[in-house]
Design a protein around this motif. Structure first.
Motif, PDB file in Angstrom:
ATOM      1  N   PHE A  11       0.911  -1.173   0.011  1.00  0.00           N
ATOM      2  CA  PHE A  11      -0.033  -0.044   0.029  1.00  0.00           C
ATOM      3  C   PHE A  11       0.770   1.110   0.056  1.00  0.00           C
ATOM      4  O   PHE A  11       2.074   1.316   0.535  1.00  0.00           O
ATOM      5  CB  PHE A  11      -0.902   0.048   1.228  1.00  0.00           C
ATOM      6  CG  PHE A  11      -2.041  -0.498   1.117  1.00  0.00           C
ATOM      7  CD1 PHE A  11      -2.985  -0.522  -0.307  1.00  0.00           C
ATOM      8  CD2 PHE A  11      -2.618  -1.454   2.124  1.00  0.00           C
ATOM      9  CE1 PHE A  11      -4.172  -1.377  -0.216  1.00  0.00           C
ATOM     10  CE2 PHE A  11      -4.203  -1.949   1.918  1.00  0.00           C
ATOM     11  CZ  PHE A  11      -4.646  -2.063   0.859  1.00  0.00           C
ATOM     12  N   HIS A  16      -2.012   5.806   2.794  1.00  0.00           N
ATOM     13  CA  HIS A  16      -2.535   4.962   3.810  1.00  0.00           C
ATOM     14  C   HIS A  16      -3.014   5.492   5.033  1.00  0.00           C
ATOM     15  O   HIS A  16      -3.997   5.278   5.764  1.00  0.00           O
ATOM     16  CB  HIS A  16      -1.674   3.751   3.895  1.00  0.00           C
ATOM     17  CG  HIS A  16      -2.533   2.590   4.409  1.00  0.00           C
ATOM     18  ND1 HIS A  16      -3.567   2.131   4.028  1.00  0.00           N
ATOM     19  CD2 HIS A  16      -1.984   1.871   5.640  1.00  0.00           C
ATOM     20  CE1 HIS A  16      -3.780   0.975   4.990  1.00  0.00           C
ATOM     21  NE2 HIS A  16      -3.097   1.130   6.168  1.00  0.00           N
ATOM     22  N   PRO A  18      -4.707   7.492   8.006  1.00  0.00           N
ATOM     23  CA  PRO A  18      -6.116   7.874   7.765  1.00  0.00           C
ATOM     24  C   PRO A  18      -6.524   9.183   7.326  1.00  0.00           C
ATOM     25  O   PRO A  18      -7.346   9.704   6.873  1.00  0.00           O
ATOM     26  CB  PRO A  18      -6.647   7.442   9.090  1.00  0.00           C
ATOM     27  CG  PRO A  18      -5.927   6.264   9.709  1.00  0.00           C
ATOM     28  CD  PRO A  18      -4.410   6.665   8.784  1.00  0.00           C
ATOM     29  N   LEU A  21      -5.598   9.948   4.030  1.00  0.00           N
ATOM     30  CA  LEU A  21      -6.509   9.371   2.883  1.00  0.00           C
ATOM     31  C   LEU A  21      -7.705  10.367   2.914  1.00  0.00           C
ATOM     32  O   LEU A  21      -8.309  10.580   1.979  1.00  0.00           O
ATOM     33  CB  LEU A  21      -6.746   7.778   3.571  1.00  0.00           C
ATOM     34  CG  LEU A  21      -7.680   7.083   2.773  1.00  0.00           C
ATOM     35  CD1 LEU A  21      -7.364   6.822   1.301  1.00  0.00           C
ATOM     36  CD2 LEU A  21      -8.058   5.829   3.371  1.00  0.00           C
ATOM     37  N   ALA A  22      -8.364  10.883   4.020  1.00  0.00           N
ATOM     38  CA  ALA A  22      -9.312  11.666   3.968  1.00  0.00           C
ATOM     39  C   ALA A  22      -9.024  13.140   3.187  1.00  0.00           C
ATOM     40  O   ALA A  22      -9.883  13.315   2.571  1.00  0.00           O
ATOM     41  CB  ALA A  22      -9.744  12.098   5.549  1.00  0.00           C
ATOM     42  N   ALA A  25      -9.153  12.024  -0.404  1.00  0.00           N
ATOM     43  CA  ALA A  25     -10.656  11.606  -0.811  1.00  0.00           C
ATOM     44  C   ALA A  25     -11.336  13.101  -1.299  1.00  0.00           C
ATOM     45  O   ALA A  25     -11.971  13.238  -2.135  1.00  0.00           O
ATOM     46  CB  ALA A  25     -11.447  10.683   0.293  1.00  0.00           C
ATOM     47  N   VAL A  26     -11.230  14.107  -0.267  1.00  0.00           N
ATOM     48  CA  VAL A  26     -11.877  15.234  -0.386  1.00  0.00           C
ATOM     49  C   VAL A  26     -11.476  16.005  -1.600  1.00  0.00           C
ATOM     50  O   VAL A  26     -12.435  16.378  -2.755  1.00  0.00           O
ATOM     51  CB  VAL A  26     -11.706  16.384   0.701  1.00  0.00           C
ATOM     52  CG1 VAL A  26     -12.047  17.773   0.304  1.00  0.00           C
ATOM     53  CG2 VAL A  26     -12.202  15.802   2.023  1.00  0.00           C
ATOM     54  N   PHE A  28      -9.937  14.536  -4.237  1.00  0.00           N
ATOM     55  CA  PHE A  28     -10.278  13.573  -5.261  1.00  0.00           C
ATOM     56  C   PHE A  28     -11.743  14.078  -5.852  1.00  0.00           C
ATOM     57  O   PHE A  28     -11.803  14.141  -7.237  1.00  0.00           O
ATOM     58  CB  PHE A  28     -10.205  12.214  -4.852  1.00  0.00           C
ATOM     59  CG  PHE A  28     -10.430  11.443  -6.246  1.00  0.00           C
ATOM     60  CD1 PHE A  28      -9.479  10.818  -7.101  1.00  0.00           C
ATOM     61  CD2 PHE A  28     -11.686  10.604  -6.143  1.00  0.00           C
ATOM     62  CE1 PHE A  28      -9.482  10.391  -8.258  1.00  0.00           C
ATOM     63  CE2 PHE A  28     -11.902   9.812  -7.365  1.00  0.00           C
ATOM     64  CZ  PHE A  28     -10.877   9.499  -8.341  1.00  0.00           C
ATOM     65  N   ALA A  29     -12.621  14.363  -4.857  1.00  0.00           N
ATOM     66  CA  ALA A  29     -13.840  14.622  -5.406  1.00  0.00           C
ATOM     67  C   ALA A  29     -14.007  16.158  -6.012  1.00  0.00           C
ATOM     68  O   ALA A  29     -15.246  16.421  -6.163  1.00  0.00           O
ATOM     69  CB  ALA A  29     -14.669  14.441  -4.198  1.00  0.00           C
ATOM     70  N   SER A  30     -13.092  17.005  -5.817  1.00  0.00           N
ATOM     71  CA  SER A  30     -13.289  18.320  -6.233  1.00  0.00           C
ATOM     72  C   SER A  30     -12.191  18.731  -7.167  1.00  0.00           C
ATOM     73  O   SER A  30     -11.076  17.997  -7.097  1.00  0.00           O
ATOM     74  CB  SER A  30     -13.309  19.159  -4.832  1.00  0.00           C
ATOM     75  OG  SER A  30     -12.122  19.048  -4.339  1.00  0.00           O
ATOM     76  N   PHE A  87      -4.349   7.935  -5.952  1.00  0.00           N
ATOM     77  CA  PHE A  87      -5.643   7.627  -5.013  1.00  0.00           C
ATOM     78  C   PHE A  87      -6.495   6.693  -5.831  1.00  0.00           C
ATOM     79  O   PHE A  87      -6.820   5.577  -5.144  1.00  0.00           O
ATOM     80  CB  PHE A  87      -6.306   9.002  -4.881  1.00  0.00           C
ATOM     81  CG  PHE A  87      -7.540   8.919  -4.081  1.00  0.00           C
ATOM     82  CD1 PHE A  87      -7.531   8.758  -2.676  1.00  0.00           C
ATOM     83  CD2 PHE A  87      -8.927   8.658  -4.504  1.00  0.00           C
ATOM     84  CE1 PHE A  87      -8.715   8.516  -1.720  1.00  0.00           C
ATOM     85  CE2 PHE A  87      -9.902   8.667  -3.815  1.00  0.00           C
ATOM     86  CZ  PHE A  87      -9.728   8.303  -2.162  1.00  0.00           C
ATOM     87  N   GLN A  91      -7.470   2.887  -4.093  1.00  0.00           N
ATOM     88  CA  GLN A  91      -8.654   2.478  -3.690  1.00  0.00           C
ATOM     89  C   GLN A  91      -8.818   1.266  -4.512  1.00  0.00           C
ATOM     90  O   GLN A  91      -9.399   0.454  -3.946  1.00  0.00           O
ATOM     91  CB  GLN A  91      -9.533   3.504  -4.681  1.00  0.00           C
ATOM     92  CG  GLN A  91      -9.978   4.539  -3.430  1.00  0.00           C
ATOM     93  CD  GLN A  91     -11.379   5.193  -3.965  1.00  0.00           C
ATOM     94  OE1 GLN A  91     -11.503   5.586  -4.862  1.00  0.00           O
ATOM     95  NE2 GLN A  91     -12.241   5.312  -3.039  1.00  0.00           N
ATOM     96  N   TYR A  94      -7.065  -1.429  -2.399  1.00  0.00           N
ATOM     97  CA  TYR A  94      -7.673  -1.688  -1.081  1.00  0.00           C
ATOM     98  C   TYR A  94      -9.062  -2.511  -1.290  1.00  0.00           C
ATOM     99  O   TYR A  94      -9.112  -3.332  -0.473  1.00  0.00           O
ATOM    100  CB  TYR A  94      -8.093  -0.222  -0.459  1.00  0.00           C
ATOM    101  CG  TYR A  94      -9.019  -0.150   0.736  1.00  0.00           C
ATOM    102  CD1 TYR A  94      -8.135   0.011   1.954  1.00  0.00           C
ATOM    103  CD2 TYR A  94     -10.208  -0.310   0.891  1.00  0.00           C
ATOM    104  CE1 TYR A  94      -8.793  -0.380   3.255  1.00  0.00           C
ATOM    105  CE2 TYR A  94     -10.913  -0.498   2.140  1.00  0.00           C
ATOM    106  CZ  TYR A  94     -10.211  -0.389   3.297  1.00  0.00           C
ATOM    107  OH  TYR A  94     -10.898  -0.480   4.094  1.00  0.00           O
TER     108      TYR A  94
ATOM    109  N   VAL B   5     -11.392   4.508   6.909  1.00  0.00           N
ATOM    110  CA  VAL B   5     -11.629   5.895   6.534  1.00  0.00           C
ATOM    111  C   VAL B   5     -12.722   5.606   5.432  1.00  0.00           C
ATOM    112  O   VAL B   5     -12.509   4.907   4.394  1.00  0.00           O
ATOM    113  CB  VAL B   5     -10.688   6.687   6.082  1.00  0.00           C
ATOM    114  CG1 VAL B   5     -10.910   8.110   5.560  1.00  0.00           C
ATOM    115  CG2 VAL B   5      -9.672   6.748   6.894  1.00  0.00           C
ATOM    116  N   LYS B 102     -14.127  24.034  -5.028  1.00  0.00           N
ATOM    117  CA  LYS B 102     -14.372  24.144  -6.241  1.00  0.00           C
ATOM    118  C   LYS B 102     -14.785  22.561  -6.806  1.00  0.00           C
ATOM    119  O   LYS B 102     -13.965  21.873  -6.749  1.00  0.00           O
ATOM    120  CB  LYS B 102     -13.071  24.791  -6.952  1.00  0.00           C
ATOM    121  CG  LYS B 102     -13.376  25.420  -8.561  1.00  0.00           C
ATOM    122  CD  LYS B 102     -12.031  26.212  -8.851  1.00  0.00           C
ATOM    123  CE  LYS B 102     -12.498  26.473 -10.412  1.00  0.00           C
ATOM    124  NZ  LYS B 102     -11.276  26.892 -11.038  1.00  0.00           N
TER     125      LYS B 102
END
Lengths: 105, 227
Positions: A11, A16, A18, A21-22, A25-26, A28-30, A87, A91, A94, B5, B102
């Motif tokens: 990994f 990895h 936490p 990773l959070a 993730a944030v 990655f979504a924006s 990322f 995923q 994982y 997570v 954004k």
């Protein structure tokens, strides 16, 4: 089982953890998110968040842009191409491992 | 195995954030209403067209082209202006305590967009194929286009709603899609069919945005005071 241990050790250590990773993730979504949003979403302290961001920046996974909005300093973070790919790969790795564990239990 | 997570949840929450205050609905709603206004202006008031042609006669054809470009760019310029206003409102009030994001450009999955295009083409072909069975007016083709554009837009909204689990988009997509079907019976005026389509979708989105904004506003104010 040794295969799984090997898979876990493969990994990406930078992602990895936490909190990182959070953060990943944030982002990655924006397209980008500011320091305050990351602070609220991850629940980390300012110092901790800064430290994790610096580590991810050092790994070329994200860029940090410091500027001003009006009279206030404003820090924005965005994933780099490498960060996005890392990322996605994480995923995939994982999920495949989690699936293996599920099948066995 | 190791500390979990929930990345899926974080990704979903981050994407939903863009739509949590209703401003995006308001922006799109106003843009559609403006497009309706431009459409109405061009179709209902041919004197506009005469004015454009006269411009060409007086100042050369470039004047007409520039005037047309300005007219058609109105909704685009207005949408860009609203984007700036929206960012400013969010920075000053709505997102002051929770931070700025954004949003990602791709919010509707590509397979949903392909489905929307597929529905557009198939519905158009079927509509033309069965034209002889229906009592059609002079503007049947244009009305049909308005209907299938409405369906495609509805499908895109439903896709967005399902993808982000923002159920109001699913409801709006279904209501707007079904309502668009009624346009097929409105073949007496092309201007009217287009105007109804733009205004209908615009008002649905605007209303939804205002309802959401009204609902979240007290929470935001509270957060602001607490922060």
């Amino acid at each position: 089982m040794p295969d799984k241990i090997k898979a876990i050790s493969n990994f990406d250590r930078l992602i990895h953890e936490p909190s990182r990773l959070a953060i990943m993730a944030v982002l990655f979504a924006s397209e980008s998110a500011d320091f305050k949003f990351l602070l609220n979403t991850t629940g980390l302290s300012k110092g901790n968040l800064s430290a994790h961001l610096r580590k991810l920046e050092a790994g070329d996974y994200l860029t940090i842009t410091k500027g001003f909005k009006g009279n206030y300093p404003h820090t924005t973070c965005a994933l780099t191409k490498e960060g996005r790919k890392a990322f996605k790969d994480y995923q995939k790795q994982y999920l495949s491992l989690a699936k293996q564990f599920e099948e066995e239990s | 195995m190791f500390e979990q997570v929930d990345t899926k949840k974080i990704i979903l929450k981050t994407k939903q954030y863009e739509f949590a205050d209703g401003l995006r609905d308001i922006q799109l709603g106003i843009a559609l209403i403006l497009m309706g206004a431009v459409w109405f202006g061009l179709m209902y008031q041919p004197s506009w067209l005469m004015f454009m042609i006269q411009l060409g006669r007086d100042y050369g054809r470039w004047a007409t082209i520039v005037a047309f470009l300005l007219l058609f760019s109105l909704p685009v310029v207005a949408t860009a202006g609203m984007q700036r206003i929206m960012e400013s409102v969010r920075r000053r009030w709505l997102w002051r305590e929770t931070g700025m994001v954004k949003s990602s450009r791709i919010l509707v999955p590509s397979h949903i967009n392909i489905l929307a295009v597929f529905i557009f083409i198939v519905a158009l072909i079927l509509g033309l194929r069965f034209q002889s069975f229906l009592k059609t007016g002079d503007f049947y083709l244009m009305s049909l286009i308005m209907v299938v554009v409405g369906w495609s837009f509805g499908v895109s909204l439903i896709g967005l709603g399902i993808n982000l689990k923002v159920w109001r988009y699913v409801i709006m997509g279904v209501i707007g899609g079904v309502a668009s079907t009624a346009l097929i019976f409105y073949q007496s005026s092309l201007t009217g069919a287009g105007l109804l389509s733009f205004l209908g979708w615009g008002l649905i989105l605007l209303t939804s945005g205002l309802i959401v904004l009204k609902r979240v506003w007290p929470e935001i104010r509270e957060e602001g005071h607490a922060g």
